[in-house]
Design an enzyme around this catalytic site. Sequence first.
Site, PDB file in Angstrom:
ATOM      1  N   GLU A  65      -6.300 -25.753  -0.265  1.00 52.06           N
ATOM      2  CA  GLU A  65      -6.731 -26.693   0.769  1.00 52.06           C
ATOM      3  C   GLU A  65      -8.059 -26.324   1.423  1.00 52.06           C
ATOM      4  O   GLU A  65      -8.555 -27.055   2.267  1.00 52.06           O
ATOM      5  CB  GLU A  65      -5.644 -26.808   1.845  1.00 52.06           C
ATOM      6  N   GLY A 118       9.524  -2.451  -4.423  1.00 57.42           N
ATOM      7  CA  GLY A 118       9.967  -3.781  -4.016  1.00 57.42           C
ATOM      8  C   GLY A 118      10.167  -3.952  -2.525  1.00 57.42           C
ATOM      9  O   GLY A 118      10.758  -4.939  -2.084  1.00 57.42           O
ATOM     10  N   ILE A 119       9.662  -3.008  -1.734  1.00 59.68           N
ATOM     11  CA  ILE A 119       9.878  -3.071  -0.290  1.00 59.68           C
ATOM     12  C   ILE A 119       9.154  -4.272   0.322  1.00 59.68           C
ATOM     13  O   ILE A 119       9.715  -4.966   1.167  1.00 59.68           O
ATOM     14  CB  ILE A 119       9.449  -1.753   0.381  1.00 59.68           C
ATOM     15  N   LYS A 163      -6.040  -7.987  -3.981  1.00 61.86           N
ATOM     16  CA  LYS A 163      -5.457  -8.793  -5.059  1.00 61.86           C
ATOM     17  C   LYS A 163      -3.968  -8.518  -5.231  1.00 61.86           C
ATOM     18  O   LYS A 163      -3.192  -9.415  -5.511  1.00 61.86           O
ATOM     19  CB  LYS A 163      -6.213  -8.536  -6.360  1.00 61.86           C
ATOM     20  N   TYR A 218       2.372 -12.374  -3.035  1.00 65.50           N
ATOM     21  CA  TYR A 218       2.703 -13.575  -2.281  1.00 65.50           C
ATOM     22  C   TYR A 218       2.843 -14.780  -3.204  1.00 65.50           C
ATOM     23  O   TYR A 218       3.774 -15.577  -3.064  1.00 65.50           O
ATOM     24  CB  TYR A 218       1.654 -13.859  -1.200  1.00 65.50           C
ATOM     25  N   TYR A 242      -6.448   1.477   5.616  1.00 66.76           N
ATOM     26  CA  TYR A 242      -6.417   0.957   4.241  1.00 66.76           C
ATOM     27  C   TYR A 242      -7.334  -0.257   4.105  1.00 66.76           C
ATOM     28  O   TYR A 242      -8.040  -0.400   3.106  1.00 66.76           O
ATOM     29  CB  TYR A 242      -4.977   0.581   3.870  1.00 66.76           C
ATOM     30  N   GLU A 243      -7.350  -1.104   5.123  1.00 69.06           N
ATOM     31  CA  GLU A 243      -8.164  -2.323   5.092  1.00 69.06           C
ATOM     32  C   GLU A 243      -9.593  -2.085   5.568  1.00 69.06           C
ATOM     33  O   GLU A 243     -10.370  -3.015   5.672  1.00 69.06           O
ATOM     34  CB  GLU A 243      -7.497  -3.407   5.945  1.00 69.06           C
TER      35      GLU A 243
END
Length: 138
Positions: free
Chosen positions: A120, A72-73, A102, A108, A29-30
Site C-alpha cells: 500500500e 521459534g521464540i 530481512k 512476519y 542491534y538496530e
Amino acid sequence: MAMASVRIRQAEEGDCGNILKLIRELAEYEKLSDQVKISEEALRADGFGENPFYCCLVAELLPAPGEPQGQGIGSKIIKKVAEVALERGCSQLRLTVLDWNKGAMDLYKALGARDLTEAEGWHSFRFEEEAMRELAGK
C-alpha cells in the site's frame, strides 16, 4: 543442542530491569542505542503505575540457553500477541521493522503479515518529544 522450553506470560513489575536490558540490546542491534532514553524507574512507572501499559508480554526460556536464535521464540511471541489482541477486541496487529532486517520481514511474511510498504506504500512516522512540545506550544 536441545530446544529450550518457552513460556510466554504477562510481564510483572519485577521484570522491568530485564525489559530495559532487552530494549537496550535491541537498540544496539538496530544501531539506535542513542535513542534509548527511558530509565528503569520510568519504565516501572509507565508499565505498572497509575496508567499501565495495556499489555506487555515476556518470553522465558526454561532453562535459559546461551543463544536462543532459531528456536521459534519470535513466532511464539507473535502468536501469543495475536491471541491476546483478539481476546481484547483488536482487529489488526502492526509491527515495525527496519528496512535492512530481512530476517524479521521474512518471518512476519511467513506468518501471514502483509508488508504495507510494498502492498500500500505506507511509511511510518514518529514525532519526537521536542517536535511534540513544539506542536503543543510547550
